[in-house]
Design a protein around this motif. Structure first.
Motif, PDB file in Angstrom:
ATOM      1  N   PHE A  80       0.814  -1.195   0.000  1.00 43.25           N
ATOM      2  CA  PHE A  80       0.000   0.000   0.000  1.00 43.25           C
ATOM      3  C   PHE A  80       0.857   1.257   0.000  1.00 43.25           C
ATOM      4  CE2 PHE A  80      -2.958  -3.150   1.751  1.00 43.25           C
ATOM      5  CZ  PHE A  80      -3.960  -3.030   0.810  1.00 43.25           C
ATOM      6  N   THR A  81       1.929   1.275   0.770  1.00 38.32           N
ATOM      7  CA  THR A  81       2.845   2.415   0.779  1.00 38.32           C
ATOM      8  C   THR A  81       4.263   1.891   0.750  1.00 38.32           C
ATOM      9  OG1 THR A  81       2.917   2.463   3.191  1.00 38.32           O
ATOM     10  CG2 THR A  81       1.298   3.898   2.117  1.00 38.32           C
ATOM     11  N   LYS A  82       5.098   2.653   0.132  1.00 41.91           N
ATOM     12  CA  LYS A  82       6.514   2.306   0.109  1.00 41.91           C
ATOM     13  C   LYS A  82       7.155   2.822   1.389  1.00 41.91           C
ATOM     14  CE  LYS A  82       6.531   0.628  -4.045  1.00 41.91           C
ATOM     15  NZ  LYS A  82       6.616  -0.775  -4.238  1.00 41.91           N
ATOM     16  N   PRO A  83       7.987   2.028   2.043  1.00 47.24           N
ATOM     17  CA  PRO A  83       8.631   2.508   3.271  1.00 47.24           C
ATOM     18  C   PRO A  83       9.667   3.579   2.962  1.00 47.24           C
ATOM     19  CG  PRO A  83       9.437   0.330   2.684  1.00 47.24           C
ATOM     20  CD  PRO A  83       8.322   0.663   1.728  1.00 47.24           C
ATOM     21  N   ASN A  84       9.748   4.582   3.834  1.00 47.27           N
ATOM     22  CA  ASN A  84      10.752   5.628   3.704  1.00 47.27           C
ATOM     23  C   ASN A  84      11.962   5.221   4.527  1.00 47.27           C
ATOM     24  OD1 ASN A  84       9.081   7.185   2.141  1.00 47.27           O
ATOM     25  ND2 ASN A  84       8.198   8.242   3.885  1.00 47.27           N
ATOM     26  N   VAL A  85      13.036   4.937   3.862  1.00 44.87           N
ATOM     27  CA  VAL A  85      14.233   4.447   4.529  1.00 44.87           C
ATOM     28  C   VAL A  85      15.401   5.339   4.155  1.00 44.87           C
ATOM     29  CG1 VAL A  85      15.802   2.490   4.768  1.00 44.87           C
ATOM     30  CG2 VAL A  85      13.374   2.075   4.485  1.00 44.87           C
ATOM     31  N   ALA A 126      16.524  17.115  20.720  1.00 43.36           N
ATOM     32  CA  ALA A 126      16.484  17.311  19.264  1.00 43.36           C
ATOM     33  C   ALA A 126      15.402  16.418  18.662  1.00 43.36           C
ATOM     34  CB  ALA A 126      17.834  16.980  18.653  1.00 43.36           C
ATOM     35  N   ASN A 127      14.857  16.861  17.526  1.00 41.04           N
ATOM     36  CA  ASN A 127      13.860  16.014  16.867  1.00 41.04           C
ATOM     37  C   ASN A 127      14.446  15.377  15.612  1.00 41.04           C
ATOM     38  OD1 ASN A 127      13.570  17.890  14.717  1.00 41.04           O
ATOM     39  ND2 ASN A 127      12.012  19.002  15.844  1.00 41.04           N
ATOM     40  N   TYR A 128      13.756  14.357  15.146  1.00 38.37           N
ATOM     41  CA  TYR A 128      14.250  13.553  14.028  1.00 38.37           C
ATOM     42  C   TYR A 128      14.319  14.353  12.726  1.00 38.37           C
ATOM     43  CZ  TYR A 128      14.727   9.558  10.921  1.00 38.37           C
ATOM     44  OH  TYR A 128      15.192   8.677   9.981  1.00 38.37           O
ATOM     45  N   LYS A 129      13.378  15.242  12.513  1.00 36.92           N
ATOM     46  CA  LYS A 129      13.362  16.053  11.284  1.00 36.92           C
ATOM     47  C   LYS A 129      14.642  16.870  11.155  1.00 36.92           C
ATOM     48  CE  LYS A 129      10.957  19.834   9.010  1.00 36.92           C
ATOM     49  NZ  LYS A 129      12.182  20.528   8.732  1.00 36.92           N
ATOM     50  N   ASN A 130      15.098  17.462  12.267  1.00 40.25           N
ATOM     51  CA  ASN A 130      16.331  18.249  12.224  1.00 40.25           C
ATOM     52  C   ASN A 130      17.540  17.372  11.918  1.00 40.25           C
ATOM     53  OD1 ASN A 130      14.801  20.471  12.831  1.00 40.25           O
ATOM     54  ND2 ASN A 130      15.322  20.474  14.985  1.00 40.25           N
ATOM     55  N   PHE A 131      17.531  16.163  12.433  1.00 42.35           N
ATOM     56  CA  PHE A 131      18.620  15.228  12.155  1.00 42.35           C
ATOM     57  C   PHE A 131      18.659  14.896  10.657  1.00 42.35           C
ATOM     58  CE2 PHE A 131      20.214  10.829  11.892  1.00 42.35           C
ATOM     59  CZ  PHE A 131      21.490  11.051  12.381  1.00 42.35           C
ATOM     60  N   VAL A 132      17.499  14.645  10.075  1.00 41.31           N
ATOM     61  CA  VAL A 132      17.433  14.356   8.638  1.00 41.31           C
ATOM     62  C   VAL A 132      17.857  15.579   7.836  1.00 41.31           C
ATOM     63  CG1 VAL A 132      15.861  13.767   6.749  1.00 41.31           C
ATOM     64  CG2 VAL A 132      15.699  12.557   8.916  1.00 41.31           C
ATOM     65  N   ASP A 133      17.442  16.775   8.282  1.00 34.48           N
ATOM     66  CA  ASP A 133      17.822  18.009   7.577  1.00 34.48           C
ATOM     67  C   ASP A 133      19.335  18.196   7.551  1.00 34.48           C
ATOM     68  OD1 ASP A 133      15.218  18.602   7.011  1.00 34.48           O
ATOM     69  OD2 ASP A 133      14.979  20.054   8.642  1.00 34.48           O
TER      70      ASP A 133
END
Length: 172
Positions: free
Chosen positions: A44-49, A134-141
């Motif tokens: 149904f959805t592709k995993p974001n890895v 810290a949040n995960y979004k900032n780590f990805v950024d």
């Protein structure tokens, strides 16, 4: 299997007409089996890895330490704040722990300036130290900005106690 039932129609004509009726009950079962099959086999959805190429853990830690001039350290804090420095433990204080934002232009510029000042460019390393807030979004950024700046040597570690002390002074 489907059953075909033929009935003869009684009438006054010379030809006998046969009525054909097909029993569709097994087709309902087949339809539900097909629906079930496709539901179980469909994604149904592709995993974001995100691919992190981490080295294997060595029983013998490396003996060389990255020189402070060949590195830049980013500390990811709470409320979308990011700090950076290029100082040793004894030199770091609240005046040389600088703050920036997660704009790709700023972080890429900081990385390129630190890279240009590095005496051994082949050993240049970016160190990422997320705090507990810290949040995960900032780590990805920050990882995205490293990829944009095309620097392949980076490390992720916990914030050191001497850095945490200075960080907490600035965030109070």
């Amino acid at each position: 299997m489907a059953e075909v039932i033929a009935q003869e129609k009684q009438g006054g004509s010379k030809q006998r007409k046969k009525l054909i009726r097909v029993d569709m009950t097994p087709m309902v079962d087949l339809g539900f089996l097909l629906i079930t099959f496709f539901m179980f086999t469909t994604n149904f959805t592709k995993p974001n890895v995100m691919d992190l190429g981490l080295p294997a853990k060595s029983p013998h830690p490396p003996k060389h330490v990255v020189d402070t001039k060949n590195q830049v350290t980013f500390i990811l804090g709470k409320d979308n704040r990011v700090f950076y420095h290029q100082e040793a433990a004894e030199d770091l204080n609240s005046s040389n722990l600088k703050e920036t934002n997660f704009s790709g232009i700023n972080i890429t510029k900081i990385i390129s300036e630190a890279y240009n000042k590095a005496p051994k460019k082949e050993n240049f390393t970016i160190i990422i130290e997320p705090t507990d807030d810290a949040n995960y979004k900032n780590f990805v950024d920050i990882l995205d900005n490293i990829a944009i700046s095309k620097k392949e040597r980076y490390g992720i570690t916990d914030i050191k106690p001497w850095e945490k002390k200075v960080y907490e002074e600035l965030t109070k």
